[in-house]
Scaffold this motif. Structure first.
Motif, PDB file in Angstrom:
ATOM      1  N   GLU A 195      15.213 -41.500   9.291  1.00 39.92           N
ATOM      2  CA  GLU A 195      14.250 -40.397   9.281  1.00 39.92           C
ATOM      3  C   GLU A 195      14.138 -39.820   7.882  1.00 39.92           C
ATOM      4  N   VAL A 196      12.935 -39.423   7.515  1.00 43.17           N
ATOM      5  CA  VAL A 196      12.684 -38.727   6.252  1.00 43.17           C
ATOM      6  C   VAL A 196      12.084 -37.368   6.569  1.00 43.17           C
ATOM      7  N   THR A 197      12.736 -36.312   6.102  1.00 46.11           N
ATOM      8  CA  THR A 197      12.234 -34.953   6.291  1.00 46.11           C
ATOM      9  C   THR A 197      11.882 -34.390   4.925  1.00 46.11           C
ATOM     10  N   ALA A 198      10.628 -33.980   4.764  1.00 46.16           N
ATOM     11  CA  ALA A 198      10.146 -33.577   3.448  1.00 46.16           C
ATOM     12  C   ALA A 198       9.773 -32.093   3.425  1.00 46.16           C
ATOM     13  N   PHE A 199      10.046 -31.467   2.291  1.00 44.18           N
ATOM     14  CA  PHE A 199       9.697 -30.077   2.051  1.00 44.18           C
ATOM     15  C   PHE A 199       8.967 -29.994   0.712  1.00 44.18           C
ATOM     16  N   SER A 200       7.945 -29.157   0.657  1.00 45.44           N
ATOM     17  CA  SER A 200       7.224 -29.005  -0.614  1.00 45.44           C
ATOM     18  C   SER A 200       6.663 -27.600  -0.711  1.00 45.44           C
ATOM     19  N   GLN A 201       6.570 -27.130  -1.951  1.00 41.43           N
ATOM     20  CA  GLN A 201       5.985 -25.816  -2.189  1.00 41.43           C
ATOM     21  C   GLN A 201       5.508 -25.713  -3.627  1.00 41.43           C
ATOM     22  N   HIS A 202       4.677 -24.704  -3.845  1.00 48.01           N
ATOM     23  CA  HIS A 202       4.275 -24.338  -5.202  1.00 48.01           C
ATOM     24  C   HIS A 202       5.107 -23.125  -5.584  1.00 48.01           C
ATOM     25  N   ALA A 203       5.982 -23.294  -6.574  1.00 45.83           N
ATOM     26  CA  ALA A 203       6.938 -22.232  -6.909  1.00 45.83           C
ATOM     27  C   ALA A 203       6.680 -21.589  -8.265  1.00 45.83           C
ATOM     28  N   SER A 204       5.747 -22.106  -9.022  1.00 44.20           N
ATOM     29  CA  SER A 204       5.503 -21.619 -10.381  1.00 44.20           C
ATOM     30  C   SER A 204       4.535 -20.437 -10.386  1.00 44.20           C
ATOM     31  N   ALA A 205       4.633 -19.639 -11.439  1.00 47.60           N
ATOM     32  CA  ALA A 205       3.669 -18.552 -11.635  1.00 47.60           C
ATOM     33  C   ALA A 205       2.341 -19.063 -12.185  1.00 47.60           C
ATOM     34  N   ILE A 206       2.321 -20.328 -12.598  1.00 49.96           N
ATOM     35  CA  ILE A 206       1.073 -20.918 -13.096  1.00 49.96           C
ATOM     36  C   ILE A 206       0.093 -21.070 -11.941  1.00 49.96           C
ATOM     37  N   ASP A 207      -1.141 -20.676 -12.162  1.00 49.26           N
ATOM     38  CA  ASP A 207      -2.153 -20.657 -11.109  1.00 49.26           C
ATOM     39  C   ASP A 207      -2.796 -22.036 -10.955  1.00 49.26           C
ATOM     40  N   ASP A 208      -2.124 -22.904 -10.210  1.00 48.19           N
ATOM     41  CA  ASP A 208      -2.707 -24.185  -9.848  1.00 48.19           C
ATOM     42  C   ASP A 208      -2.200 -24.548  -8.454  1.00 48.19           C
ATOM     43  N   ALA A 209      -2.561 -25.731  -7.980  1.00 40.74           N
ATOM     44  CA  ALA A 209      -2.198 -26.127  -6.618  1.00 40.74           C
ATOM     45  C   ALA A 209      -1.123 -27.212  -6.598  1.00 40.74           C
ATOM     46  N   LEU A 210      -0.481 -27.451  -7.728  1.00 38.50           N
ATOM     47  CA  LEU A 210       0.501 -28.527  -7.810  1.00 38.50           C
ATOM     48  C   LEU A 210       1.732 -28.210  -6.955  1.00 38.50           C
ATOM     49  N   GLN A 211       2.111 -29.170  -6.120  1.00 36.59           N
ATOM     50  CA  GLN A 211       3.367 -29.052  -5.379  1.00 36.59           C
ATOM     51  C   GLN A 211       4.489 -29.377  -6.354  1.00 36.59           C
ATOM     52  N   ASP A 212       5.125 -28.324  -6.865  1.00 34.54           N
ATOM     53  CA  ASP A 212       6.020 -28.468  -8.017  1.00 34.54           C
ATOM     54  C   ASP A 212       7.491 -28.249  -7.687  1.00 34.54           C
ATOM     55  N   ASN A 213       7.809 -28.043  -6.419  1.00 30.45           N
ATOM     56  CA  ASN A 213       9.191 -27.800  -6.021  1.00 30.45           C
ATOM     57  C   ASN A 213       9.397 -28.510  -4.688  1.00 30.45           C
ATOM     58  N   MET A 214      10.030 -29.698  -4.729  1.00 26.76           N
ATOM     59  CA  MET A 214      10.031 -30.568  -3.556  1.00 26.76           C
ATOM     60  C   MET A 214      11.436 -31.087  -3.254  1.00 26.76           C
ATOM     61  N   LEU A 215      11.656 -31.316  -1.970  1.00 26.84           N
ATOM     62  CA  LEU A 215      12.947 -31.789  -1.484  1.00 26.84           C
ATOM     63  C   LEU A 215      12.715 -32.748  -0.328  1.00 26.84           C
ATOM     64  N   ALA A 216      13.491 -33.822  -0.272  1.00 28.06           N
ATOM     65  CA  ALA A 216      13.451 -34.739   0.863  1.00 28.06           C
ATOM     66  C   ALA A 216      14.876 -35.010   1.321  1.00 28.06           C
ATOM     67  N   VAL A 217      15.041 -35.088   2.621  1.00 25.42           N
ATOM     68  CA  VAL A 217      16.328 -35.415   3.220  1.00 25.42           C
ATOM     69  C   VAL A 217      16.176 -36.726   3.977  1.00 25.42           C
ATOM     70  N   PHE A 218      17.004 -37.704   3.626  1.00 31.58           N
ATOM     71  CA  PHE A 218      17.013 -39.005   4.296  1.00 31.58           C
ATOM     72  C   PHE A 218      18.203 -39.032   5.246  1.00 31.58           C
ATOM     73  N   SER A 219      17.927 -39.335   6.508  1.00 27.27           N
ATOM     74  CA  SER A 219      18.983 -39.342   7.526  1.00 27.27           C
ATOM     75  C   SER A 219      19.355 -40.768   7.919  1.00 27.27           C
ATOM     76  N   TYR A 220      20.658 -41.019   7.987  1.00 23.90           N
ATOM     77  CA  TYR A 220      21.229 -42.303   8.389  1.00 23.90           C
ATOM     78  C   TYR A 220      22.248 -42.044   9.499  1.00 23.90           C
ATOM     79  N   PRO A 221      22.675 -43.069  10.217  1.00 19.20           N
ATOM     80  CA  PRO A 221      23.639 -42.847  11.294  1.00 19.20           C
ATOM     81  C   PRO A 221      24.917 -42.144  10.845  1.00 19.20           C
ATOM     82  N   LYS A 222      25.402 -42.471   9.638  1.00 21.16           N
ATOM     83  CA  LYS A 222      26.646 -41.869   9.162  1.00 21.16           C
ATOM     84  C   LYS A 222      26.536 -41.410   7.717  1.00 21.16           C
TER      85      LYS A 222
END
Length: 327
Positions: A195-222
């Motif tokens: 499974e891949v669980t993804a998170f994304s956000q725009h965290a900068s004070a710069i006024d644009d739409a770029l997803q600039d702060n991202m995290l993904a979690v990859f899940s395995y049996p162990k």
């Protein structure tokens, strides 16, 4: 031994100049031409020393050069797959820069065509031949770290408003642009996740739409793996790293550009003692070993280290981690 004739299509990829330098410095290759249909990009390339003295050709002219064996595909990301497919159809080995476009089915079709023709697709993930990663693969192969249960990676940098404006039109944000490099490493270590669980956000004070702060979690049996990517981090280059924790040891590589590692083992293994030790690497030049390995594969001196299936799984996970479709 005759040099391998290689050309380059595109100068718009951020890695294009570095790859060209590596090919031109290598004794294994003869660079026979460059293709860049965009006048602005071509004029800029011609003004730099990297492409000095090289003929700029049409795509048709390059692919019809007698004896051409390989092409470096270094276009902007949206054009990568169309160009790669044209080169494979022409019977050429390719170095395909990252990521593998935006369409997983299209990439799969290219991989299948290359497999049928026994052609190399060398992906441009720039840490595959990093000496720290080469050591990590060896440690894992020997089982000296035991069973991996945790992988943590960070791939970030600081981008100003102008740089962000160039990246913003491309979907997938910083994970597609930067995180793909370390996703390749995670798949090398743990394989295809359940499974891949993804998170994304725009965290900068710069006024644009770029997803600039991202995290993904990859899940395995162990095992669990985390991939973090941002373009807001001050001096982010120096904190790019990977940590692999196994039942018998932990390996930490930081940074990738000036590789240095910390290895901690529960028992002595080979030349490495029990406990923590620092490992430094010297003489590393990015891309040099990539083009050298490509030459050995083209000359059939060795098999590929990264299979078509591996590259497919990487691209599948890159798209999922970037919150992009895979169908």
């Amino acid at each position: 031994m005759n040099k391998i004739k290689v050309g380059q299509i595109g100068v718009g990829h951020p890695h294009a100049g570095g790859k060209m330098q590596a090919f031109r410095k290598s004794e294994e290759y003869e660079v026979v031409g460059v293709v860049e249909p965009d006048d602005q990009r071509r004029n800029y390339a011609e003004s730099t020393g990297i492409y000095k003295g090289l003929p700029f050709l049409t795509e048709e002219q390059l692919l019809n050069i007698d004896g051409l064996q390989a092409v470096a595909v270094e276009t902007v990301v949206p054009d990568l797959l169309d160009t790669a497919e044209t080169c494979i159809a022409a019977g050429k080995h390719i170095h395909l820069d990252k990521p593998a476009g935006l369409s997983l089915p299209h990439f799969k079709r290219i991989l299948d065509q290359a497999a049928k023709k026994h052609l190399l697709i060398q992906m441009g993930y720039m840490f595959r031949y990093n000496p720290g990663i080469v050591l990590l693969r060896d440690l894992l192969k020997k089982g000296w770290l035991g069973d991996p249960f945790e992988v943590h990676t960070v791939m970030s940098k600081k981008m100003d408003k102008t740089s962000r404006a160039k990246l913003e039109p491309q979907p997938g944000g910083t994970m597609l642009e930067l995180g793909c490099h370390v996703i390749d490493l995670v798949i090398q270590i743990l394989g295809r996740p359940e499974e891949v669980t993804a998170f994304s956000q725009h965290a900068s004070a710069i006024d644009d739409a770029l997803q600039d702060n991202m995290l993904a979690v990859f899940s395995y049996p162990k095992a669990l793996a985390t991939i973090k990517s941002s373009c807001n981090e001050v001096n982010g280059f120096d904190r790019r790293h990977i940590v692999v924790c196994g039942s018998e040891g932990t390996f930490h590589l930081q940074s990738f550009g000036k590789p240095a590692a910390s290895l901690t083992l529960s028992n002595g293994r080979g030349k490495y003692r029990k406990g923590q030790q620092d490992i430094n690497f010297t003489g590393y030049t990015r891309y040099r070993d990539d083009v050298a390995d490509m030459a050995r594969i083209i000359r059939r001196e060795k098999d590929i280290d990264f299979s078509y299936e591996h590259d497919y799984f990487v691209q599948e996970c890159v798209l999922k981690a970037s919150k992009l479709p895979t169908t």
